[in-house]
Design an enzyme around this catalytic site. Structure first.
Site, PDB file in Angstrom:
ATOM      1  N   TYR A   1      -9.025 -20.898   8.741  1.00  0.00           N
ATOM      2  CA  TYR A   1      -9.243 -19.575   8.079  1.00  0.00           C
ATOM      3  C   TYR A   1     -10.304 -19.092   9.746  1.00  0.00           C
ATOM      4  CZ  TYR A   1     -12.359 -15.998   6.696  1.00  0.00           C
ATOM      5  OH  TYR A   1     -13.201 -14.446   6.293  1.00  0.00           O
TER       6      TYR A   1
ATOM      7  N   ASP B   1     -10.753 -22.532  17.445  1.00  0.00           N
ATOM      8  CA  ASP B   1     -11.923 -21.318  16.865  1.00  0.00           C
ATOM      9  C   ASP B   1     -13.032 -22.287  16.180  1.00  0.00           C
ATOM     10  OD1 ASP B   1     -13.459 -19.486  15.000  1.00  0.00           O
ATOM     11  OD2 ASP B   1     -11.296 -19.269  13.823  1.00  0.00           O
TER      12      ASP B   1
ATOM     13  N   LYS C   1     -21.674 -17.342  13.963  1.00  0.00           N
ATOM     14  CA  LYS C   1     -22.286 -18.725  13.109  1.00  0.00           C
ATOM     15  C   LYS C   1     -23.630 -18.879  14.102  1.00  0.00           C
ATOM     16  CE  LYS C   1     -19.130 -18.472   9.123  1.00  0.00           C
ATOM     17  NZ  LYS C   1     -17.653 -19.138   9.250  1.00  0.00           N
TER      18      LYS C   1
HETATM   19  C1  LIG Z   1     -16.663 -17.944   9.668  1.00  0.00           C
HETATM   20  C2  LIG Z   1     -15.706 -18.111  10.402  1.00  0.00           C
HETATM   21  C3  LIG Z   1     -14.447 -16.830  10.467  1.00  0.00           C
HETATM   22  C4  LIG Z   1     -15.508 -15.176  10.796  1.00  0.00           C
HETATM   23  O1  LIG Z   1     -16.915 -15.335  11.237  1.00  0.00           O
HETATM   24  P1  LIG Z   1     -17.025 -14.165   9.816  1.00  0.00           P
HETATM   25  O2  LIG Z   1     -18.521 -14.010  10.575  1.00  0.00           O
HETATM   26  O3  LIG Z   1     -17.532 -14.343   8.341  1.00  0.00           O
HETATM   27  O4  LIG Z   1     -16.354 -12.904  10.921  1.00  0.00           O
HETATM   28  C5  LIG Z   1     -13.198 -17.020  11.679  1.00  0.00           C
HETATM   29  N1  LIG Z   1     -13.178 -18.031  11.725  1.00  0.00           N
HETATM   30  C6  LIG Z   1     -14.314 -20.228  11.404  1.00  0.00           C
HETATM   31  C7  LIG Z   1     -13.504 -21.089  11.626  1.00  0.00           C
HETATM   32  C8  LIG Z   1     -15.043 -19.367  10.390  1.00  0.00           C
HETATM   33  O5  LIG Z   1     -15.297 -20.415  10.087  1.00  0.00           O
END
Ligand SMILES: *Cc1c(COP(=O)(O)O)cnc(C)c1O
Length: 429
Positions: free
Chosen positions: A144, A238, A266
């Site tokens: 994701y 990511d 995060k």
């Molecule tokens: C949470 C997450 C996102 C999205 O971040 P948001 O702050 O919710 O937009 C993208 N990539 C990864 C791997 C994530 O865990």
């Protein structure tokens, strides 16, 4: 367990909020029942509006790595609020957080702060396309990367939870440059490379966290990077979830790879909306105002959020909780496995640093399709029993549990007891 006030708020919330939530992962759709409404949190604990207290293993889906309202963070943000909330101009703290982040990632000379992980990813993809003058992106099933159009296919997180293959409202044109590969499967990447000339980047979570925890196997990342290098393709890591989660810096380093572009979010905001993307100078100099790749943000580098990020990362560096995270997570893993055996419930447990979760299946979980073999009904029963025993988990089989450095010995004992009771409950289904 009393849930009267949560139930009432849920009913009220339905009127003007979609499903009474502002992010679908917060709905309890896949575990049955309605969402709990939270009143407050402190340290390792979170309290709902009915005054039920839980040990928090959601941690806002990762950011609250020090636990809630850490004294130093609270002090820093309080101080920052006294100077102003947003200026639309640069501040010293942006430089300070940029240095902390760049120092922690060997391949990162410069960073740009944004307001969410989604924004970090969509900017990184644009940057990769700008730098390579190519269009296509390879992503992996079950990873994701936020909710940008082009990456909302075969995605994990809420889409996996709700069993959605993708999102409505995403036009075919938006995903025509998206190629899907299978995690831990280099052949599936090679095949796309053989069939397409126009690949700008491969994007992945260096450790999968949005299909449940899935770990890269057998030098998967190293070989993937080699494949990228050989074909003029950028690797985008990511690390929105994994950044500063399992070491001070990126998970990529633990697997001996250096991504070309790294996305963060995060933890780096410590609970405030901060995302970031960074790379070596040559790539970052493509970004406006130095270069022609445009990306902007009214609230980017927000002073309160920067203060929170600086305080969180500084405290994290000082505490260095990572060795202990491994010990605690390993304890949780063994109690899951032990109770599974005791009550004859099939499960496998994947863990990486302070990210961990059980899958209710007997086969190894190494990619999205093996993750999807989990019995989500069993997870639902397990989830509610954990709640009743005072442990707050993400309401989905496909989300990682997170540890905070605020967990005490007695919290851990309580988690282990809750696990035993909850797996027993699953065995009685
Ligand atoms: C949470 C997450 C996102 C999205 O971040 P948001 O702050 O919710 O937009 C993208 N990539 C990864 C791997 C994530 O865990």
């Amino acid at each position: 367990m009393k849930t009267k006030k949560s139930e009432k708020l849920y009913q009220q919330g339905l009127e003007h909020l979609v499903g009474a939530v502002n992010s679908p992962v917060r709905a309890f759709a896949s575990v049955g029942g309605n969402p709990l409404f939270i009143d407050k949190a402190k340290g390792s604990k979170i309290t709902d509006v009915d005054a039920n207290e839980y040990i928090d293993l959601v941690l806002s889906y990762g950011p609250m790595i020090l636990g809630h309202r850490h004294k130093k963070v609270q002090k820093a943000i309080t101080k920052a609020t006294k100077k102003g909330y947003s200026f639309g101009a640069s501040t010293k703290d942006e430089i300070k957080l940029a240095k902390i982040v760049c120092d922690a990632f060997p391949g990162m000379d410069k960073v740009r702060f944004v307001n969410s992980g989604t924004e970090a990813v969509l900017s990184a993809v644009r940057l990769a396309r700008a730098y390579t003058s190519k269009s296509k992106i390879i992503k992996f099933s079950g990873c994701y990367h936020g909710h940008m159009d082009a990456l909302l296919v075969a995605a994990g997180s809420g889409l996996a939870t709700l069993s959605l293959p993708g999102s409505k409202g995403v036009p075919d044109e938006a995903v025509k440059n998206t190629l899907i590969a299978e995690y831990n499967n280099l052949d599936s990447v090679q095949k796309h490379i053989d069939e397409n000339k126009d690949i700008a980047a491969v994007i992945l979570e260096p450790v999968g966290g949005n299909m449940g925890v899935v770990i890269p196997q057998d030098d998967f990342l190293v070989k993937l990077k080699e494949l990228c290098n050989a074909n003029g393709i950028l690797l985008i890591a990511d690390e929105v979830m994994t950044g500063f989660r399992s070491k001070f810096g990126g998970a990529q380093e633990l697997f001996n790879v250096e991504a070309d572009i790294t996305c963060l979010g995060k933890v780096i905001g410590g609970g405030f909306p901060v995302g970031a993307y960074g790379a070596r100078n040559e790539i970052m100099e493509m970004v406006a105002p130095l270069g022609g790749m445009y990306q902007a943000g009214t609230l980017s580098g927000n002073p309160i959020a920067m203060a929170s990020g600086i305080a969180t990362l500084s405290e994290l560096k000082k505490q260095d909780p990572y060795a202990n995270f491994n010990v605690v997570a390993e304890k949780i893993k063994s109690s899951l496995l032990k109770s599974g055996k005791k009550y004859n419930v099939d499960l496998v447990v994947n863990r990486f640093g302070s990210m961990i979760n059980p899958f209710f299946t007997k086969d190894e979980v190494t990619d999205f399709s093996s993750a999807q073999k989990s019995d989500t009904d069993k997870f639902g029963v397990f989830f509610w029993e954990m709640i009743k025993n005072g442990v707050f988990l993400p309401p989905s089989q496909f989300e990682a549990w997170f540890l905070s450095s605020a967990l005490s010995e007695s919290d851990i004992e309580k988690i282990e007891k809750a696990i035993d009771a909850s797996i027993k409950k699953v065995s009685e289904m």
